[in-house]
Design a protein around this motif. Structure first.
Motif, short mmCIF file in Angstrom:
data_model
loop_
_atom_site.label_atom_id
_atom_site.label_comp_id
_atom_site.label_asym_id
_atom_site.label_seq_id
_atom_site.Cartn_x
_atom_site.Cartn_y
_atom_site.Cartn_z
N ILE A 61 1.65 -2.18 12.06
CA ILE A 61 2.05 -1.44 10.85
C ILE A 61 3.53 -1.04 10.89
N SER A 101 -0.07 7.10 12.10
CA SER A 101 0.21 5.73 11.66
C SER A 101 -0.92 4.80 12.09
N SER A 122 -3.49 2.61 9.75
CA SER A 122 -3.59 1.15 9.87
C SER A 122 -4.89 0.70 10.55
N ASP A 146 -4.04 -0.77 13.95
CA ASP A 146 -3.17 -1.94 14.05
C ASP A 146 -1.72 -1.52 14.33
#
Lengths: 145, 498
Positions: free
Chosen positions: B462, B452, B456, B459
């Protein structure tokens, strides 16, 4: 005065494991790199969460008293289990399993005759089911190899 | 789809399912042994059987085990497993008044019907949930695993903190070995064996079975089952009277089973909660001046609920890959041994295995009906075996089971070490299930979490930008806030008392 309880010893052991884990986690990169965050990020997050939960738990009341007799029984069990397993390449699986069966039957106060019969029958069944039918290869006694 | 349910069945599979059901009833009928231990003991045989036979056998143990726990609860006032925690309240007095066969009949028949309703719920809900779960990407899966682990940790024992500590320990162990994204060796202390990571199968065998063996060395108690002082025919008459009573209580059965299925589908809740809740609800709803009838309802309700829970517990395991209780955790292990990966894709990727598992469930319920109607007198004779004769054999099976996984003594060491850890955890109130689930799901959690972050570009927000993951995190937030509020309330109460 600080009273040594089993729970306190257990918690201390958990804390030592945590500190070693946290120290080792710091050795891995946790900064963003080309392939995402490094291998250290997740262990560090776990360490921080663990620390937060353990802080609360560590200072709650310890109720479980240290029971010398019960812990000695466990220690005896572990010594009798660990030594043969450590030398399993020399002793062979059948000998080690037979030893465990005899020991446990003896501790559970089963008479010598019943103990011998149960142990022998169990080893024979294990041999037929796991080795003959399922073809599992056990470590053998050194002189059989 | 119906044809797929029974396509895998052959004589060997059917025989093993029958064996599994009988073994499950016997194992959970013996005080000190549980359904989980029964499933763990048969797990080593999974390595050598085809997937349909081994999973069918384990399913049989699961279904039989839920019913068998009622036997010691009714006869000696000791629940055979947590699922039968309230069955003894009404069952034991009935047995004392000479109606043991009737009480056992009530429990076993309600269990069978409960399991059947649980199976129907599983059959109807799983494909829908699985379709929905197909929308899950790395971000959603990460949030889901986090929610599942938090629920299990918080609900499994009295102390929430101990549950979370146990979960963190499991996650720590899951990080041993190669890192899932960059394949960096971690915490292996320079050894090649540790580089493969710690397999959860020997950990499960050790943590579920070994503490029971160690406890039997410390407390050498043996339970004596009373004789019903009835012949086979008289026992059967009692069972058929119970069948009539159960038929009259159809609403209670359906209500309790639905409660059990719903509770079973929530990870971490377990059969004890399902049985207790439905029992309390029955006590409120069923009003009768006939004491015998009220006692019967008090047995029917928890037994139907705890058996239907088995169907509910399989829903998150099969569709989301999140086992909610110890038995489904072991079954997940058995699925992975055969290369089957439970999760949203299971129904579409392995339809034969998925529907085969449901078919085995149905056959197990069928065998449970037969065993209940004609086998109760035999079970009463079989369970008179002393527990002390079984413990050494169980220990030897644990060693062979751990060894058979990779033909490696390393796994035997792991089994024993984790068995001792579990023994002390149990004594000091730390639940074992969160550790095992975290060990199973830890690798998935880390992989999806870091994926993930790669998606992102680092980031972490997300997780709040995607609607499904945001919803799951809100549920998690509400749940944690509730726990925190309860914790503060208890703290204030303690201070006030001081």
């Amino acid at each position: 005065m600080l009273k040594i309880t089993e729970e306190l010893l257990f918690k201390t052991l958990i804390s030592i494991v945590f500190f070693i884990y946290f120290y080792l986690s710091l050795k891995f990169p946790s900064i963003p790199m080309q392939e995402g965050y490094g291998a250290g990020l997740f262990p560090i997050i776990i360490s921080v969460s663990f620390f937060l939960f353990a802080m609360k738990d560590f200072f709650t009341n310890d109720r479980k008293e240290f029971n010398k007799k019960e812990n000695l029984v466990l220690l005896g069990f572990l010594i009798i289990i660990f030594i043969p397993i450590f030398f399993i390449d020399y002793l062979g699986m059948y000998f080690v399993l037979g030893l465990f069966l005899l020991y446990l039957n003896h501790v559970l106060k089963i008479s010598i005759i019943k103990n011998t019969i149960i142990s022998l029958v169990s080893i024979i069944i294990i041999h037929f089911v796991f080795v003959k039918i399922f073809k599992l290869s056990f470590p053998e006694i050194w002189f059989m190899e | 789809m119906i044809d797929l349910l029974f396509s895998n069945l052959n004589i060997l599979t059917i025989s093993l399912i029958f064996f599994g059901v009988a073994f499950g009833v016997l194992v959970s009928a013996i005080p000190g042994l549980t359904t989980t231990i029964g499933v763990v003991l048969l797990l080593p045989f999974s390595f050598y059987l085809d997937s349909a036979s081994s999973l069918g056998m384990l399913m049989g143990v699961f279904v039989g085990g839920m019913a068998g726990g009622a036997i010691p609860a009714i006869l000696i006032n000791i629940p055979g497993n947590p699922a039968s925690i309230v069955t003894n309240i009404n069952g034991y007095p009935l047995a004392q008044s000479g109606k043991g066969d009737f009480a056992l009949g009530l429990a076993m028949i309600s269990s069978t019907l409960g399991a059947l309703i649980g199976l129907i719920v599983l059959y109807l809900i799983s494909p829908e949930l699985s379709d929905f779960a197909l929308k899950f990407g790395a971000v959603e899966q990460c949030a889901l695993v986090l929610l599942g682990l938090s629920l299990v940790s918080a609900l499994s024992e009295k102390s929430v903190m101990k549950g979370y500590i146990s979960m963190c320990l499991g996650l720590m162990i899951a990080t041993i070995g190669l890192d899932p994204i960059t394949a960096t060796p971690r915490f292996n202390f320079g050894t090649v064996t540790m580089q493969q990571g710690i397999s959860f199968i020997p950990v499960m065998i050790g943590m579920f079975a070994l503490p029971t063996i160690i406890e039997s060395l410390i407390i050498t108690n043996d339970f004596k089952f009373p004789s019903l002082n009835k012949n086979y025919k008289e026992c059967l008459i009692g069972v058929y009277d119970a069948l009539k009573e159960v038929i009259q209580s159809k609403f209670n059965i359906v209500r309790s089973s639905i409660i059990g299925s719903i509770i079973g589908a929530v990870p971490g809740t377990g059969s004890a909660i399902a049985a207790t809740l439905s029992y309390q609800l029955t006590k409120k709803l069923e009003k009768s001046e006939d004491n015998d009838r009220m006692s019967s309802q008090g047995i029917i309700s928890p037994e139907a609920a705890n058996s239907s829970m088995s169907g509910g517990a399989l829903i998150p395991m099969l569709t989301l890959g999140i086992p909610g209780d110890p038995v489904t955790a072991v079954m997940l292990g058995a699925l992975t041994i055969h290369g089957l990966e439970p999760g949203p894709l299971m129904i579409s990727t392995f339809p034969e295995a998925y529907y085969g598992l449901l078919g085995s469930f149905a056959v197990s319920v069928f065998f449970l009906i037969i065993l209940t109607l004609i086998g109760i007198p035999f079970f009463l004779k079989a369970i008179r075996i002393k527990t002390k004769y079984l413990m050494p054999v169980i220990f030897v099976l644990c060693i062979i089971g751990s060894f058979a996984l990779r033909n490696s003594m390393f796994d035997v060491w792991i089994m024993i070490i984790f068995g001792v850890i579990a023994f002390y955890m149990r004594r000091n109130g730390y639940p074992i299930l969160p550790l095992i689930l975290a060990l199973i799901l830890g690798k998935i959690l880390e992989e999806q979490f870091r994926m993930s972050l790669i998606i992102s570009l680092g980031d972490p927000l997300i997780f709040f930008k995607k609607p499904i993951s945001l919803t799951l995190l809100i549920i998690l937030g509400c749940f944690l806030s509730y726990i925190f509020a309860k914790f503060v309330k208890n703290l204030m109460k303690e201070k006030k008392n001081v």
